[in-house]
Design a protein around this motif. Structure first.
Motif, short mmCIF file in Angstrom:
data_model
loop_
_atom_site.label_atom_id
_atom_site.label_comp_id
_atom_site.label_asym_id
_atom_site.label_seq_id
_atom_site.Cartn_x
_atom_site.Cartn_y
_atom_site.Cartn_z
N GLU A 97 8.17 11.31 -12.79
CA GLU A 97 9.33 11.82 -13.54
C GLU A 97 9.64 10.93 -14.74
N ASN A 98 9.53 9.61 -14.55
CA ASN A 98 9.75 8.68 -15.67
C ASN A 98 8.70 8.87 -16.76
N MET A 116 9.30 9.80 -20.69
CA MET A 116 8.79 8.99 -21.81
C MET A 116 7.86 9.81 -22.70
N LYS A 117 7.08 10.69 -22.07
CA LYS A 117 6.16 11.51 -22.86
C LYS A 117 6.94 12.47 -23.75
N SER A 118 8.07 12.99 -23.25
CA SER A 118 8.89 13.89 -24.06
C SER A 118 9.52 13.17 -25.24
N ASP A 147 -0.56 4.82 -23.57
CA ASP A 147 -0.86 3.45 -23.16
C ASP A 147 0.38 2.72 -22.66
N ILE A 148 1.50 2.92 -23.36
CA ILE A 148 2.74 2.25 -22.96
C ILE A 148 3.25 2.86 -21.64
N ILE A 149 3.15 4.20 -21.52
CA ILE A 149 3.57 4.85 -20.27
C ILE A 149 2.75 4.31 -19.10
N ILE A 201 -1.45 10.96 -16.77
CA ILE A 201 -0.41 11.05 -17.81
C ILE A 201 -0.74 12.17 -18.79
N ASP A 202 -2.02 12.34 -19.14
CA ASP A 202 -2.43 13.40 -20.06
C ASP A 202 -2.14 14.77 -19.48
N ARG A 203 -2.21 14.90 -18.14
CA ARG A 203 -1.99 16.20 -17.51
C ARG A 203 -0.51 16.59 -17.42
N LEU A 204 0.35 15.64 -17.62
CA LEU A 204 1.80 15.93 -17.47
C LEU A 204 2.30 16.80 -18.60
#
Length: 291
Positions: A262-263, A267-269, A275-277, A288-291
């Motif tokens: 969820e975090n 952050m992606k939004s 990289d930071i996420i 992360i890419d799939r989110l």
């Protein structure tokens, strides 16, 4: 320190091996007298599916089915480990006892009153008391009065409350008992929980239990069988406790993982780089890419 002669047998073992003997009826009669608040005299022990001794019956359900002098049937059951549908099984056991003791073609007046007593060593659910009692009553929805039914007994018309006919249920939650025993009932629960019977007890049944449920009165073979039973119980409880702890830890881990995901979505939004996420949450870049 408890003397050797003061080591008493667990009640579930006593039910299994000793209390079916007519010479020992006084122990069970004492418990029932205290619990039902009236003198109970046992006439005979009835066979039931649960009270047959089996090699594979090591730690769980043990029960005894007795008939008292009022021709009523009393089921006493000890349950050491959790069972999901326990209430349903109590109901089934009572219904089966009713039908077992009325023959096809008999009048309904032959239906026996049943008392179901469950001594539980597991957490059945929420509740602050160690003893719960339930029975059927019919209460006026608008008037609040209790219905009395008319029945015929010995050529006389009498009035009865449904509670005099329908089964009664007692649930004793042994692990919830945390009091200093004062009353005879509390002394019985103390014995269930700790194996202690006071030297000066006057509680019905416990005086006799002090004489007849002594561990060191058993022969060596019986002592060995009893010790194996207690060890099996301890192992089973350890297994269940470990499984419960592992389940809670697995749940916490799943919760933490969901929180990371969820975090990462948040952050992606906000257009924060993958990289930071990854550095913040520890999630793989592919996830992360799939989110």
């Amino acid at each position: 320190m408890m003397e050797q002669k003061d080591k008493y047998i667990r009640f579930d073992w006593a039910i299994k091996r000793l209390l079916r003997n007519k010479a020992n009826f006084g122990v069970l009669e004492g418990l029932l007298t205290v619990l039902l608040n009236e003198p109970i005299h046992i006439v005979e022990i009835l066979e039931s599916e649960g009270n047959q001794q089996r090699e594979n019956e090591k730690f769980n359900r043990v029960d005894i089915k007795a008939k008292n002098s009022q021709d009523e049937i009393i089921i006493v059951e000890v349950q050491n480990t959790r069972e999901i549908y326990y209430l349903e099984r109590i109901l089934f056991g009572v219904a089966k006892a009713i039908t077992e003791h009325i023959e096809l073609g008999n009048l309904y007046s032959e239906v026996k009153k049943i008392y179901s007593i469950s001594i539980l060593y597991f957490d059945l659910g929420k509740g602050n008391d160690y003893l719960y009692h339930g029975q059927n009553t019919f209460v006026g929805v608008h008037t609040g009065d209790f219905l009395e039914v008319t029945t015929k007994e010995k050529d006389a018309i009498v009035h009865k409350l449904p509670s005099e006919i329908f089964p009664e249920y007692f649930l004793i939650r042994v692990n919830e008992f945390n009091k200093v025993a004062v009353t005879p009932l509390e002394e019985w629960i103390e014995y269930f929980k700790s194996g202690i019977i006071r030297p000066d007890t006057k509680a019905p049944g416990l005086e006799e239990a002090r004489r007849k449920l002594v561990y060191y009165n058993m022969d060596k073979a019986e002592q060995l069988a009893y010790d194996e039973h207690v060890n099996a119980l301890m192992i089973q409880n350890d297994v269940l406790s470990t499984a419960a702890m592992e389940g809670r830890e697995e749940g916490r881990q799943e919760g933490r993982q969901e929180e990371k995901i969820e975090n990462a979505r948040t952050m992606k939004s906000l257009n924060i780089s993958a990289d930071i996420i990854h550095q913040v949450t520890g999630l793989p870049l592919e996830e992360i890419d799939r989110l």
